[in-house]
Each structure stands twice: as structure tokens, then as C-alpha cells.
Scaffold this active site. Structure first.
Site, PDB file in Angstrom:
ATOM      1  N   HIS A   1      -2.950  -2.939   9.987  1.00  0.00           N
ATOM      2  CA  HIS A   1      -3.853  -3.735   9.143  1.00  0.00           C
ATOM      3  C   HIS A   1      -3.115  -4.930   8.573  1.00  0.00           C
ATOM      4  O   HIS A   1      -1.897  -5.034   8.679  1.00  0.00           O
ATOM      5  CB  HIS A   1      -4.494  -2.875   8.063  1.00  0.00           C
ATOM      6  CG  HIS A   1      -3.536  -2.302   7.044  1.00  0.00           C
ATOM      7  ND1 HIS A   1      -2.522  -1.429   7.380  1.00  0.00           N
ATOM      8  CD2 HIS A   1      -3.452  -2.471   5.703  1.00  0.00           C
ATOM      9  CE1 HIS A   1      -1.868  -1.082   6.281  1.00  0.00           C
ATOM     10  NE2 HIS A   1      -2.401  -1.718   5.253  1.00  0.00           N
TER      11      HIS A   1
ATOM     12  N   ASP B   1       2.699  -5.919   3.589  1.00  0.00           N
ATOM     13  CA  ASP B   1       3.835  -5.019   3.856  1.00  0.00           C
ATOM     14  C   ASP B   1       3.875  -4.558   5.315  1.00  0.00           C
ATOM     15  O   ASP B   1       4.900  -4.061   5.777  1.00  0.00           O
ATOM     16  CB  ASP B   1       3.867  -3.818   2.881  1.00  0.00           C
ATOM     17  CG  ASP B   1       2.569  -3.022   2.808  1.00  0.00           C
ATOM     18  OD1 ASP B   1       1.500  -3.607   3.003  1.00  0.00           O
ATOM     19  OD2 ASP B   1       2.642  -1.792   2.558  1.00  0.00           O
ATOM     20  N   HIS B   2       2.785  -4.793   6.061  1.00  0.00           N
ATOM     21  CA  HIS B   2       2.740  -4.330   7.456  1.00  0.00           C
ATOM     22  C   HIS B   2       2.873  -5.452   8.491  1.00  0.00           C
ATOM     23  O   HIS B   2       3.054  -5.165   9.673  1.00  0.00           O
ATOM     24  CB  HIS B   2       1.441  -3.539   7.707  1.00  0.00           C
ATOM     25  CG  HIS B   2       1.371  -2.302   6.877  1.00  0.00           C
ATOM     26  ND1 HIS B   2       1.558  -1.038   7.388  1.00  0.00           N
ATOM     27  CD2 HIS B   2       1.189  -2.135   5.540  1.00  0.00           C
ATOM     28  CE1 HIS B   2       1.474  -0.145   6.415  1.00  0.00           C
ATOM     29  NE2 HIS B   2       1.249  -0.792   5.280  1.00  0.00           N
TER      30      HIS B   2
ATOM     31  N   HIS C   1       5.520   5.805   4.369  1.00  0.00           N
ATOM     32  CA  HIS C   1       4.879   4.882   3.416  1.00  0.00           C
ATOM     33  C   HIS C   1       5.039   5.466   2.011  1.00  0.00           C
ATOM     34  O   HIS C   1       4.075   5.646   1.263  1.00  0.00           O
ATOM     35  CB  HIS C   1       3.399   4.681   3.783  1.00  0.00           C
ATOM     36  CG  HIS C   1       2.804   3.417   3.213  1.00  0.00           C
ATOM     37  ND1 HIS C   1       2.266   3.350   1.952  1.00  0.00           N
ATOM     38  CD2 HIS C   1       2.669   2.172   3.725  1.00  0.00           C
ATOM     39  CE1 HIS C   1       1.820   2.122   1.716  1.00  0.00           C
ATOM     40  NE2 HIS C   1       2.056   1.381   2.779  1.00  0.00           N
TER      41      HIS C   1
END
Ligand SMILES: [Zn+2]
Ligand SMILES: [Zn+2]
Length: 307
Positions: free
Chosen positions: A62, A66-67, A269
């Protein structure tokens, strides 16, 4: 081992002294499959001995920073290493614009093509002769995909004595049968692979949820997986907060692992509030024994289940 998972980044939202942002590298034969690309991924790759040259596919779950914010740095470093193979990127709507914007504004001097696949719906997003990568919509606060790497079944074990008994001469015809193809003998007979092979052997399956609340459909999607990598951002005591933020707790992840009948569960995570994540591990293990809380550079080898 030809299938290895290296956790390059295991933090949630913000990095900590011990944890980098989300990125999970799967090394499979000569290829690298990178799931999420948190900031700092390039340095984590250097430490883990990953390659900037090898065939590489990136799967973004997504568009939270942070990704994805590791992509610009990764592209830059690949260019500085004179990469020439394409970089193939899969992700939800928005990934194309993101990559195009940084390409237009940052002076990369790219040395390699970039191929972008926006994933608009659940299903198979990538297929090769040996495996597929499937996606399903997870349940986060923004459209987010969970991915499954599923190897295709391999031909069964080859029985030389059966081949000999059927009069198949040793040589190229044996190889052909071993690869699951029929062989025509010099005398005109055709030998089918199932005449000399055992039953097909299942491939391996790895599932990564990305950021998500527990959701209907994951148990089936992850059914029988060798490895389930699940969001466990916050402990059970913060279940309400986890639900608000679109995340899961260790107990929820463990329930899912149990329901899906997976072999192994790895939690990732991890919120910055858990300097010591053993409390998360305890919570999960009450429900699903074969659980690990990922740390940066944790490496998990995924063998074939049985020959
Ligand atoms: Zn996140
Ligand atoms: Zn997120």
C-alpha cells in the site's frame, strides 16, 4: 536452500535503533522478490548481501510512506551500480504516479528500464513457469494488498527402475520424462510421465499480509502456507487502538495462522513502543506455538515439505 526469506525491515511506521522500515526479501533461485520497500532498504540490502543487479520484482502492499519511500533510494543505488536488468514493480493504484513523479524530479540517470504494474483487483498478479504471485485486498485504513507467493507443483519423483522395465533407454528421454513430458521410444511406443514418476510434489507457499486488521478471506488465502508473515503492530492490550489504525495484535495473527493451518507464523511491523518484543511473542504462542517475532535480518529458510 533455494527459497529464503530475509526480513530487511521489521518496524511499523517509524524506524527504531534496532528496526528498519518494512521490507521483506525473498531469494528464490537466482531471483529476488522484495515485498514492501521501506526507507533505508538499500542499506539493509547491502548488509544482507542482496544484489542490485539480479532479476528483481518489488511488490508494494500500500501507499503509506513507511512501505514505499525506499523505492527512490533503491532506484538511485541500482543506477549507480549500472544495473541493466529491468526493475519490475507491482502495487496498488498510485504506485505508477509515485514512481513517475520521482523519475521526473530526481536526477537519477537511470541505467535500466522500470516496469510498473498497477494491481486493480485481487487475483494472480504475476505468473512465471514456476510460480504465481496472488493478491487479495486486506483490511487497512487505505487500499492495501496481501500477497502470496505460490510455487507450482513439481513433477513427482523419477523411478529409474520403472523406466528401465518399460524399455526407455537411459539418456535424453529420461530427462524428458523427469520434466513431466511424454517420451516417444524408437520402437514407436509412447511412455507417459506418470508411468515412471511418483505423484506431483507440492510447491511452497509464503503469504505476507502487509498492514491489516484480521480479515475474512485471509484464512482461505493463506490456507496451508509454509510461512505466514502477519502484521502484529500492537499487543493484545491495545487491540482497540490496533483496530482503529488498521492493524492486528499477536493473538489475532495467531488465530489466523491456526485457522489457515499454516506451518509457521512470523510477526512483523512491530510498533516502536516495544523495545522488547517478547511480550508479543508470548501472546501469540498461547494460540499458535510455531511463532517468531521478526527482527531485522531474521532469515527463514523454507524447505519442501516432503519428498
Ligand atoms: Zn505500515
Ligand atoms: Zn499502513
Amino acid at each position: 536452500m533455494d527459497l529464503k526469506v530475509i526480513f530487511l525491515g521489521t518496524a511499523g511506521s517509524v524506524p527504531t535503533p534496532k528496526r528498519s522500515l518494512p521490507a521483506i526479501l525473498i531469494k528464490r533461485k537466482g531471483e529476488q522478490l522484495l515485498f514492501d520497500c521501506g526507507e533505508g532498504v538499500q542499506r539493509q540490502m547491502v548488509i544482507a548481501g542482496a544484489s542490485f543487479h539480479k532479476a528483481t520484482k518489488v511488490f508494494i502492499t500500500h501507499m503509506h510512506g513507511d512501505h514505499v519511500l525506499g523505492l527512490p533510494g533503491l532506484m538511485q543505488t541500482m543506477a549507480l551500480h549500472d544495473r541493466d536488468k529491468p526493475l519490475i514493480i507491482y502495487g496498488p493504484l498510485g504506485i505508477r504516479k509515485f514512481v513517475e513523479c520521482i523519475r521526473e524530479t530526481v536526477q537519477f540517470g537511470l541505467t535500466f528500464p522500470i516496469e510498473i504494474h498497477e494491481v486493480g483487483e485481487a487475483g494472480v498478479v504475476c505468473e512465471t513457469p514456476e510460480y504465481v504471485v496472488q493478491a487479495i485486498w486486506a483490511n487497512h485504513v487505505t487500499p492495501s494488498l496481501a500477497y502470496a507467493l505460490v510455487e507450482k507443483p513439481r513433477p513427482g519423483k523419477f523411478y529409474p527402475e520403472k523406466a528401465k522395465a518399460l524399455g526407455v533407454p537411459e539418456g535424453p528421454l529420461w530427462g524428458q520424462l523427469q520434466r513431466g513430458k511424454a517420451a516417444k521410444l524408437p520402437d514407436g511406443r509412447t511412455i507417459k510421465p506418470e508411468d515412471v514418476l511418483g505423484s506431483p510434489r507440492p510447491g511452497r507457499k509464503i503469504v505476507y499480509t502487509g498492514d491489516t486488521r484480521p480479515f475474512e478471506g485471509l484464512a482461505e488465502f493463506a490456507a496451508g502456507a509454509d510461512l505466514l508473515i502477519h502484521d502484529a503492530t500492537l499487543g493484545d492490550e491495545l487491540a482497540e487502538r490496533a483496530a482503529e489504525d488498521g492493524h492486528s495484535t499477536p493473538s489475532q495473527a495467531a488465530e489466523m495462522a491456526k485457522k489457515a493451518g499454516v506451518k509457521r507464523l512470523v510477526l512483523t511491523h512491530i510498533s516502536a513502543r516495544y523495545e522488547d518484543a517478547s511480550v508479543l511473542l508470548e501472546q501469540a504462542r498461547k494460540i499458535f506455538e510455531n511463532t517468531t517475532v521478526a527482527e531485522d535480518f531474521l532469515t527463514v529458510e523454507v524447505p519442501f515439505s516432503s519428498e
